[in-house]
Design an enzyme around this catalytic site. Structure first.
Site, PDB file in Angstrom:
ATOM      1  N   LYS A 159       0.808  -1.199   0.000  1.00 45.47           N
ATOM      2  CA  LYS A 159       0.000   0.000   0.000  1.00 45.47           C
ATOM      3  C   LYS A 159       0.848   1.259   0.000  1.00 45.47           C
ATOM      4  O   LYS A 159       0.393   2.340  -0.342  1.00 45.47           O
ATOM      5  CB  LYS A 159      -0.888   0.025   1.273  1.00 45.47           C
ATOM      6  N   GLY A 160       2.078   1.122   0.448  1.00 46.40           N
ATOM      7  CA  GLY A 160       2.894   2.287   0.819  1.00 46.40           C
ATOM      8  C   GLY A 160       3.121   3.305  -0.270  1.00 46.40           C
ATOM      9  O   GLY A 160       3.338   4.489   0.016  1.00 46.40           O
ATOM     10  N   GLU A 204       8.019   2.453  -5.850  1.00 50.47           N
ATOM     11  CA  GLU A 204       8.010   1.894  -4.492  1.00 50.47           C
ATOM     12  C   GLU A 204       8.211   3.026  -3.489  1.00 50.47           C
ATOM     13  O   GLU A 204       8.857   4.040  -3.797  1.00 50.47           O
ATOM     14  CB  GLU A 204       9.123   0.837  -4.413  1.00 50.47           C
ATOM     15  N   ASP A 205       7.645   2.848  -2.289  1.00 51.34           N
ATOM     16  CA  ASP A 205       7.837   3.875  -1.263  1.00 51.34           C
ATOM     17  C   ASP A 205       9.254   3.843  -0.707  1.00 51.34           C
ATOM     18  O   ASP A 205       9.947   4.851  -0.676  1.00 51.34           O
ATOM     19  CB  ASP A 205       6.788   3.713  -0.138  1.00 51.34           C
ATOM     20  N   ASP A 217      14.341  -1.176   1.707  1.00 48.53           N
ATOM     21  CA  ASP A 217      15.009  -1.391   2.989  1.00 48.53           C
ATOM     22  C   ASP A 217      16.008  -2.534   2.816  1.00 48.53           C
ATOM     23  O   ASP A 217      17.116  -2.329   2.339  1.00 48.53           O
ATOM     24  CB  ASP A 217      13.916  -1.672   4.025  1.00 48.53           C
ATOM     25  N   LYS A 270      16.826   3.209   2.021  1.00 49.49           N
ATOM     26  CA  LYS A 270      17.421   3.019   3.352  1.00 49.49           C
ATOM     27  C   LYS A 270      18.532   1.973   3.226  1.00 49.49           C
ATOM     28  O   LYS A 270      18.301   0.774   3.422  1.00 49.49           O
ATOM     29  CB  LYS A 270      16.340   2.547   4.327  1.00 49.49           C
ATOM     30  N   PHE A 296      12.668   4.107  11.624  1.00 54.25           N
ATOM     31  CA  PHE A 296      11.368   3.655  11.149  1.00 54.25           C
ATOM     32  C   PHE A 296      10.536   4.873  10.764  1.00 54.25           C
ATOM     33  O   PHE A 296      10.194   5.700  11.604  1.00 54.25           O
ATOM     34  CB  PHE A 296      10.637   2.817  12.193  1.00 54.25           C
ATOM     35  N   ASP A 331       3.217   3.410   6.854  1.00 53.79           N
ATOM     36  CA  ASP A 331       2.404   3.176   8.054  1.00 53.79           C
ATOM     37  C   ASP A 331       3.214   2.667   9.227  1.00 53.79           C
ATOM     38  O   ASP A 331       4.340   2.183   9.098  1.00 53.79           O
ATOM     39  CB  ASP A 331       1.337   2.131   7.740  1.00 53.79           C
ATOM     40  N   ARG A 382      -0.559   6.683   7.448  1.00 56.72           N
ATOM     41  CA  ARG A 382      -0.270   6.783   6.009  1.00 56.72           C
ATOM     42  C   ARG A 382      -0.691   8.142   5.453  1.00 56.72           C
ATOM     43  O   ARG A 382      -0.165   8.597   4.442  1.00 56.72           O
ATOM     44  CB  ARG A 382      -1.027   5.691   5.236  1.00 56.72           C
TER      45      ARG A 382
HETATM   46  P1  5GP Z   1      12.346  -4.650   2.146  1.00 57.17           P
HETATM   47  O1  5GP Z   1      11.930  -5.941   1.508  1.00 57.17           O
HETATM   48  O2  5GP Z   1      13.141  -3.750   1.245  1.00 57.17           O
HETATM   49  O3  5GP Z   1      13.050  -4.890   3.470  1.00 57.17           O
HETATM   50  O4  5GP Z   1      11.027  -3.968   2.601  1.00 57.17           O
HETATM   51  C1  5GP Z   1      10.426  -2.986   1.940  1.00 57.17           C
HETATM   52  C2  5GP Z   1       9.085  -2.736   2.592  1.00 57.17           C
HETATM   53  O5  5GP Z   1       9.191  -2.748   4.032  1.00 57.17           O
HETATM   54  C3  5GP Z   1       8.621  -1.364   2.217  1.00 57.17           C
HETATM   55  O6  5GP Z   1       7.925  -1.372   1.005  1.00 57.17           O
HETATM   56  C4  5GP Z   1       7.792  -0.999   3.411  1.00 57.17           C
HETATM   57  O7  5GP Z   1       6.501  -1.521   3.246  1.00 57.17           O
HETATM   58  C5  5GP Z   1       8.462  -1.684   4.574  1.00 57.17           C
HETATM   59  N1  5GP Z   1       9.383  -0.743   5.265  1.00 57.17           N
HETATM   60  C6  5GP Z   1      10.739  -0.751   5.240  1.00 57.17           C
HETATM   61  N2  5GP Z   1      11.238   0.266   5.972  1.00 57.17           N
HETATM   62  C7  5GP Z   1      10.166   0.934   6.457  1.00 57.17           C
HETATM   63  C8  5GP Z   1      10.019   2.106   7.284  1.00 57.17           C
HETATM   64  O8  5GP Z   1      10.970   2.760   7.726  1.00 57.17           O
HETATM   65  N3  5GP Z   1       8.746   2.484   7.569  1.00 57.17           N
HETATM   66  C9  5GP Z   1       7.655   1.810   7.108  1.00 57.17           C
HETATM   67  N4  5GP Z   1       6.465   2.291   7.457  1.00 57.17           N
HETATM   68  N5  5GP Z   1       7.753   0.711   6.326  1.00 57.17           N
HETATM   69  C10 5GP Z   1       8.998   0.287   6.007  1.00 57.17           C
HETATM   70 MG    MG Z   2       6.350  -0.792   0.135  1.00 51.83          MG
END
Ligand code: 5GP
Ligand code: MG
Length: 183
Positions: free
Chosen positions: A43-44, A99-100, A103, A131, A152, A159, A165
């Site tokens: 959703k992000g 993508e938002d 990480d 990040k 975070f 969210d 959000r």
């Molecule tokens: P990844 O697979 O890259 O670890 O995860 C990406 C997803 O984790 C993002 O699309 C998001 O939904 C969530 N995520 C990662 N870091 C954050 C953060 O700092 N805040 C929030 N709200 N979601 C995060």
């Molecule tokens: Mg996301």
């Protein structure tokens, strides 16, 4: 001693909008006339995608996918499944994934791999927030808004337990001790 959580503003709305405008200029330069398929990751990314695409003044198509992680933890489990797939055909299209935040990189890598096998004409990633501190797999980010600290983040689509959000600014949550501020 009291414990509370407070919001610390990281990127105010004006700064976000300036960054989105700069990303839109780069994307316009690269995609105008190509009728790209822009895929938002729910959703992000919904706020970012809405702001970004309204600055892209050329024909394009919008799709959404939703990813889920299984196993222990959430995004770091490494087992990512596309829950809601797309109707649009990817073959031969110029595909831009929006993508938002990236990480660990595991979810977006899974999505990009699942798109690549469908043989798009091109495949690129645009993320608002990068990040890098917790990256577990290398991710090529073609359009990047902000490189963010290992905090975070919430707001502008992001969210915490499905809340926040709708905040127009991007903040991080900080636990405080001995202070009275709370969310
Ligand atoms: P990844 O697979 O890259 O670890 O995860 C990406 C997803 O984790 C993002 O699309 C998001 O939904 C969530 N995520 C990662 N870091 C954050 C953060 O700092 N805040 C929030 N709200 N979601 C995060
Ligand atoms: Mg996301």
């Amino acid at each position: 001693m009291t414990e509370a959580v407070r919001f610390v503003m990281l990127y105010p709305r004006e700064q976000i909008q300036a960054t989105v405008a700069a990303l839109a200029r780069d994307i316009t330069r690269d995609y105008a006339g190509k009728n790209p398929l822009v895929i938002g990751v729910l959703k992000g990314s919904f706020v970012f995608l809405a702001d970004l695409t309204r600055r892209l003044e050329f024909p394009l198509e919008i799709e959404f996918v939703r990813l889920s992680s299984y196993g222990r933890g959430t995004s770091s489990s490494g087992k990512v499944t596309v829950v809601h797939g797309m109707r649009a055909s990817v073959k031969g299209r110029h595909v831009l994934v929006v993508e938002d935040i990236v990480d660990t990189g595991l979810s977006i890598t899974h999505l990009l791999e699942s798109l690549r096998v469908k043989k798009p004409a091109s495949l690129r990633l645009c993320c608002l927030l990068d990040k890098p501190a917790r990256r577990r797999v290398p991710v090529e980010i073609h359009y990047r808004g902000f490189t963010v600290p290992d905090r975070f983040l919430v707001g502008y689509g992001l969210d915490h337990a499905e809340q926040y959000r709708n905040l127009p600014d991007i903040c991080y949550l900080e636990e405080t001790r001995g202070q009275t501020t709370s969310v």
